[in-house]
Design an enzyme around this catalytic site. Structure first.
Site, mmCIF file in Angstrom:
data_model
loop_
_atom_site.group_PDB
_atom_site.id
_atom_site.type_symbol
_atom_site.label_atom_id
_atom_site.label_comp_id
_atom_site.label_asym_id
_atom_site.label_seq_id
_atom_site.Cartn_x
_atom_site.Cartn_y
_atom_site.Cartn_z
ATOM 1 C CB THR A 98 4.330 3.964 -5.011
ATOM 2 O OG1 THR A 98 4.309 4.306 -3.612
ATOM 3 C CG2 THR A 98 5.147 5.007 -5.763
ATOM 4 C CB VAL B 81 -0.925 0.026 1.236
ATOM 5 C CG1 VAL B 81 -1.846 1.245 1.178
ATOM 6 C CG2 VAL B 81 -1.736 -1.260 1.325
ATOM 7 C CB CYS B 82 0.970 4.265 0.267
ATOM 8 S SG CYS B 82 1.377 6.023 0.128
ATOM 9 C CB THR B 83 5.781 4.859 0.390
ATOM 10 O OG1 THR B 83 5.316 4.923 1.738
ATOM 11 C CG2 THR B 83 5.484 6.170 -0.324
#
Length: 322
Positions: A124, A104-106
């Protein structure tokens, strides 16, 4: 019934919503299908971690004590900027044994550092995509989708995109009806396909420096059905077509034609999601002229025809109050 246990990796500086958003999706699915998703959280030493927002979270166990899960979920957050080398080593050694690897995300930076994204397409948070591509050139970074599936690895964009990806996994595992029930319980819509862009046409582009070009951008957004040829837009800006096209590209970051395409697609998507208007009328209102032209644009960009897009992503009418 197959159990798909989920292991969520915790570390100091983790983004709390990257953890709790997908965790709530899997937990709510398990409440409706008991045993479907045993969820555990783990940190390197089994010690509590502090999230980027200051929330203290106590994990269930230490990572070295965790067996290979079905789904390994790696969240993002400030802690991904300078991760503990032991965490990268653990991911490199143990993550390949998981049936699914999800970031998730970074969190994508942690998977990439462990070599798990080499040769794969990934995404990302849009603000970090260029950095991910520069730091890990073996990764094929796509900055636009809210999530990307490449084999047994799935990466998602910022924060709430982790919920979208978790819902997509639940739908894949247990069916659309159950995923829709979870989405309704969490008051989110089961409506965003993975290849939906992370941001609107206006946010995806830069805002022009000069007032005439900014005014043209606004006019395009308000009048998608108008004649939006370069010649017409240049006339509104008081520039020659050649000068306008060059200045627009330099200041907005894309050609006028591409910007117009994005604005029209976004306008059509919103009308399909928010109204019951027919496809033919929407195609005219958004500047496509014919339903077939709009259909080609949707297939090319979203991978779904307008009617299918509406069927899949328009929210159902809320039930009446009892």
């Amino acid at each position: 019934m197959e159990q798909r246990d989920v292991l969520v990796v915790l570390f100091d500086g983790v983004q709390s919503l990257d953890v709790t958003g997908p965790l709530e999706v899997f937990t709510q699915a398990a409440l409706r299908t008991p045993g479907a998703y045993p969820v555990r959280t783990a940190s390197l030493d089994g010690a509590p971690v502090r999230t980027g927002s200051g929330l203290a979270v106590t994990p269930d166990l230490a990572l070295p004590d965790a067996g290979p899960p079905h789904t390994l979920l790696v969240p993002g957050g400030r802690g991904t900027r300078d991760p503990d080398p032991r965490l990268i080593d653990w991911l490199r050694l143990h993550a390949p044994r998981a049936r699914r690897k999800v970031s998730v995300c970074t969190g994508a930076f942690l998977l990439a550092a462990a070599g798990l994204l080499d040769g794969r397409r990934a995404t990302t948070h849009w603000t970090r995509c260029a950095e991910l591509a520069a730091d890990f050139p073996a990764v094929r970074v796509d900055p636009e989708p809210i999530y990307v599936r490449d084999g047994d690895v799935a990466t998602s964009a910022g924060v709430t995109a982790g919920i979208d990806l978790a819902l997509a996994l639940v739908e894949e595992d247990l069916g659309r009806d159950l995923a829709l029930a979870v989405a309704r319980h969490l008051v989110v819509f089961l409506r965003r396909p993975g290849n939906q862009t992370q941001f609107s046409a206006q946010l995806a582009a830069q805002t022009a420096d000069r007032r005439p070009l900014r005014d043209v951008q606004q006019w395009i957004a308000e009048n998608p059905a108008a004649d939006l040829s370069v010649e017409t837009l240049a006339g509104r800006a008081g520039l020659s077509p050649r000068h306008f096209a060059r200045a627009f590209r330099d200041e907005v970051g894309m050609t006028p034609g591409r910007y117009v395409d994005r604005v029209r697609l976004e306008a059509a998507r919103r009308l399909l999601e928010d109204t019951a208007d027919g496809v033919e009328g929407i195609s005219r209102r958004c500047g496509y002229g014919t339903p077939e032209a709009m259909r080609r644009a949707f297939l090319r960009t979203l991978g779904a025809a307008p009617a299918e897009y509406r069927r899949r992503f328009r929210p159902a009418a809320p039930p009446p109050f009892s």
